[in-house]
Every structure is written in structure tokens, then in C-alpha cells.
Design an enzyme around this catalytic site. Structure first.
Site, PDB file in Angstrom:
ATOM      1  N   ASN A  92      -6.678   4.708   8.067  1.00 47.17           N
ATOM      2  CA  ASN A  92      -6.215   3.317   8.026  1.00 47.17           C
ATOM      3  C   ASN A  92      -6.893   2.605   6.864  1.00 47.17           C
ATOM      4  O   ASN A  92      -7.961   3.015   6.409  1.00 47.17           O
ATOM      5  CB  ASN A  92      -6.603   2.636   9.348  1.00 47.17           C
ATOM      6  CG  ASN A  92      -6.126   1.199   9.425  1.00 47.17           C
ATOM      7  OD1 ASN A  92      -5.006   0.877   9.014  1.00 47.17           O
ATOM      8  ND2 ASN A  92      -6.964   0.303   9.954  1.00 47.17           N
TER       9      ASN A  92
ATOM     10  N   HIS B 128      -8.238  -1.316   5.915  1.00 44.37           N
ATOM     11  CA  HIS B 128      -8.493  -2.617   6.531  1.00 44.37           C
ATOM     12  C   HIS B 128      -9.043  -3.579   5.460  1.00 44.37           C
ATOM     13  O   HIS B 128      -9.907  -3.189   4.666  1.00 44.37           O
ATOM     14  CB  HIS B 128      -9.501  -2.478   7.682  1.00 44.37           C
ATOM     15  CG  HIS B 128      -9.721  -3.769   8.386  1.00 44.37           C
ATOM     16  ND1 HIS B 128      -8.800  -4.298   9.273  1.00 44.37           N
ATOM     17  CD2 HIS B 128     -10.734  -4.663   8.309  1.00 44.37           C
ATOM     18  CE1 HIS B 128      -9.248  -5.457   9.715  1.00 44.37           C
ATOM     19  NE2 HIS B 128     -10.413  -5.707   9.152  1.00 44.37           N
TER      20      HIS B 128
ATOM     21  N   ASP C  67     -10.019  -0.878  14.399  1.00 47.46           N
ATOM     22  CA  ASP C  67     -10.696  -0.907  13.093  1.00 47.46           C
ATOM     23  C   ASP C  67     -12.111  -0.312  13.154  1.00 47.46           C
ATOM     24  O   ASP C  67     -13.042  -0.816  12.509  1.00 47.46           O
ATOM     25  CB  ASP C  67     -10.722  -2.342  12.525  1.00 47.46           C
ATOM     26  CG  ASP C  67      -9.316  -2.869  12.299  1.00 47.46           C
ATOM     27  OD1 ASP C  67      -8.448  -2.094  11.891  1.00 47.46           O
ATOM     28  OD2 ASP C  67      -9.084  -4.067  12.550  1.00 47.46           O
TER      29      ASP C  67
ATOM     30  N   ASP D 228     -11.033   2.578  19.330  1.00 47.22           N
ATOM     31  CA  ASP D 228     -11.372   1.160  19.185  1.00 47.22           C
ATOM     32  C   ASP D 228     -10.800   0.623  17.876  1.00 47.22           C
ATOM     33  O   ASP D 228     -10.795   1.315  16.860  1.00 47.22           O
ATOM     34  CB  ASP D 228     -12.891   0.967  19.198  1.00 47.22           C
ATOM     35  CG  ASP D 228     -13.444   1.149  20.597  1.00 47.22           C
ATOM     36  OD1 ASP D 228     -12.667   0.967  21.564  1.00 47.22           O
ATOM     37  OD2 ASP D 228     -14.632   1.513  20.704  1.00 47.22           O
TER      38      ASP D 228
ATOM     39  N   ASN E 192       0.831  -1.215   0.000  1.00 40.46           N
ATOM     40  CA  ASN E 192       0.000   0.000   0.000  1.00 40.46           C
ATOM     41  C   ASN E 192       0.862   1.260   0.000  1.00 40.46           C
ATOM     42  O   ASN E 192       0.513   2.249  -0.647  1.00 40.46           O
ATOM     43  CB  ASN E 192      -0.966  -0.005   1.191  1.00 40.46           C
ATOM     44  CG  ASN E 192      -2.175  -0.870   0.924  1.00 40.46           C
ATOM     45  OD1 ASN E 192      -3.045  -0.498   0.144  1.00 40.46           O
ATOM     46  ND2 ASN E 192      -2.211  -2.045   1.531  1.00 40.46           N
TER      47      ASN E 192
HETATM   48  C1  GAR Z   1      -3.238  -4.829   4.079  1.00 37.23           C
HETATM   49  O1  GAR Z   1      -4.036  -5.829   3.511  1.00 37.23           O
HETATM   50  C2  GAR Z   1      -4.010  -4.002   5.082  1.00 37.23           C
HETATM   51  O2  GAR Z   1      -5.354  -3.863   4.733  1.00 37.23           O
HETATM   52  C3  GAR Z   1      -3.838  -4.820   6.340  1.00 37.23           C
HETATM   53  O3  GAR Z   1      -2.496  -5.210   6.304  1.00 37.23           O
HETATM   54  C4  GAR Z   1      -2.118  -5.422   4.943  1.00 37.23           C
HETATM   55  C5  GAR Z   1      -0.778  -4.730   4.691  1.00 37.23           C
HETATM   56  O4  GAR Z   1      -0.310  -5.023   3.416  1.00 37.23           O
HETATM   57  N1  GAR Z   1      -4.158  -4.064   7.509  1.00 37.23           N
HETATM   58  C6  GAR Z   1      -4.846  -4.535   8.565  1.00 37.23           C
HETATM   59  O5  GAR Z   1      -5.186  -5.695   8.660  1.00 37.23           O
HETATM   60  C7  GAR Z   1      -5.172  -3.500   9.641  1.00 37.23           C
HETATM   61  N2  GAR Z   1      -6.101  -4.012  10.558  1.00 37.23           N
HETATM   62  P1  GAR Z   1       0.881  -4.217   2.750  1.00 37.23           P
HETATM   63  O6  GAR Z   1       2.043  -4.233   3.740  1.00 37.23           O
HETATM   64  O7  GAR Z   1       1.196  -4.977   1.510  1.00 37.23           O
HETATM   65  O8  GAR Z   1       0.405  -2.823   2.454  1.00 37.23           O
END
Ligand code: GAR
Length: 203
Positions: free
Chosen positions: A109, A111, A147, A145, A14
Site C-alpha cells: 500500500n 499512504h 495503515d 490493522d 499512482n
Molecule cells: C494517495 O495519496 C494515497 O497515498 C492515498 O490515496 C491517494 C490516492 O491518490 N491513500 C491512502 O490514504 C490510504 N490510506 P491517487 O488515486 O491519485 O493515486
């Protein structure tokens, strides 16, 4: 120029997607700093390659939160870099009250589910195990809280008969790489407003 910070713990896809959008001239922002709690995060590699200021601030004491001292260090750097928006991009630590207060309504964020369904870890696995037919991803403002917080954008991903956790997460991530840069763009352009739990996109 509107200044953005990217915080990541994992592979950093991301972070990469946001940087590519900035480089393509699609988002009018400066990436002021990239921060990670993990020395082997791909986000730090990308920062090095792109010549973006970056720091790794580890937290040895806790796994899912930052100690007050470490959190102060994150806040100090973000303030020093005059950051307007903090983007958590797979930053796997819960942000506490003091951090939130310092960046009120300025932390977002992404998710990997259609919140409020499946908060927490490995949301794509939770969706698969639950048997939903559609899941997706959500960008939202961060509140205390986990997410939770007002939802900005969502994208839907169908769950296919033969999906494994890996194939489903891969397709969710393809959508993440679209909605996260778009979310940053809309906020940087001043097109996002919040009223209670509702987020309005004024375009
Ligand atoms: C992503 O899928 C993001 O949505 C998730 O971690 C991954 C990071 O991927 N985040 C969560 O689960 C937050 N609760 P990346 O390092 O390839 O961007």
C-alpha cells in the site's frame, strides 16, 4: 513475468505512475489487472486507454470494507490472473483476514504520511492540522490493522508556511509517484526481504 495487480478507488495518479514506469521499461512486470470499487475511478479510464484488463467490483453494503462475498470475488479474479503482487493505490477499503491470507506478504500500500504518524483518511490534512514541519509518504506491506505493516520506503516532504491541504497533498503525491514504482521494482526484482517488522532492501 512477475504479475502485478493495481487496486484503486480514486483518481488513479499512482496507477498512472506505475504504468508509465512499466512502459518506460523501468520495472520488469506485467500489469495483469486493474480493479476498482468505484465506477468513476480514473484508474479504470487509464486501464481502458492502455488496454489493460480491468473490472469494477462495487460494494453497496459497506463504505470502508468489502463484504465477504465481494472480497471473495476480488480474490478469485486476482488468483485467476495469477497475480504475484497486489498494489493498493488509493484503494479506500480495509483488507480483511481472508484476502490477506490468500496473498500473504504480497499486498502493498501507499499512504500519504510518514507512518506510523497519521494513519487513516486525509493524512495530509492531519499533518497540516497537527503542525508538523515534515511529512511525506510511505510504502508498506499490508496487515490487518489499518495503515500498519512493515515499512518498505519513505520519502520526506517539508510542510511550508503557506501550505493548504491541496498544495501539501500535491507535493506528497509527487514523491508517491517516485517511491511507489520504485517499491514495485525492488519487489519484482527480488530485492526486498521481511524479518518481523523490518524490511531489508538488498541492492
Ligand atoms: C494517495 O495519496 C494515497 O497515498 C492515498 O490515496 C491517494 C490516492 O491518490 N491513500 C491512502 O490514504 C490510504 N490510506 P491517487 O488515486 O491519485 O493515486
Amino acid at each position: 513475468m512477475f504479475k502485478v495487480a493495481l487496486l484503486a478507488s480514486g483518481k488513479g495518479s499512482n496507477v498512472k505512475a506505475i504504468i508509465e514506469s512499466v512502459k518506460a521499461g523501468e520495472i520488469p512486470v506485467d500489469i495483469g489487472v486493474i480493479l476498482s470499487d468505484n465506477t468513476s475511478s480514473g484508474a479504470l479510464e487509464i486501464a481502458k486507454k492502455e488496454g489493460i484488463k480491468h473490472y469494477c467490483i462495487q460494494e453497496k453494503r459497506y463504505k470502508t470494507i468489502l463484504s465477504t462475498k465481494t472480497e471473495k470475488e476480488y480474490v478469485r479474479i486476482l488468483k485467476e490472473c495469477k497475480i504475484d503482487l497486489v498494489c493498493l493505490a488509493g484503494f479506500m477499503r480495509v483488507i480483511k483476514e481472508e484476502f490477506l491470507k490468500n496473498f500473504y506478504q504480497k499486498i502493498i500500500n501507499i499512504h500519504p504520511s510518514l507512518l506510523p504518524a497519521f494513519p487513516g483518511l486525509e493524512a495530509w490534512k492531519q499533518a497540516l492540522n497537527y503542525g508538523v514541519k515534515f511529512t511525506g509518504c510511505t510504502t508498506h506491506f499490508v496487515e490487518a490493522d489499518i495503515d500498519s505493516g512493515p515499512i518498505i520506503l519513505q520519502a520526506v516532504v517539508p510542510v511550508l508556511k503557506d501550505d493548504t491541504p491541496e498544495t501539501l497533498h500535491k507535493r506528497i503525491q509527487e514523491k508517491e509517484h517516485i517511491i511507489y514504482p520504485l517499491t514495485v521494482k525492488l519487489i519484482a526484482e527480488g530485492k526486498v526481504s521481511i524479518s518481523g517488522r523490518k524490511v531489508y532492501i538488498n541492492i
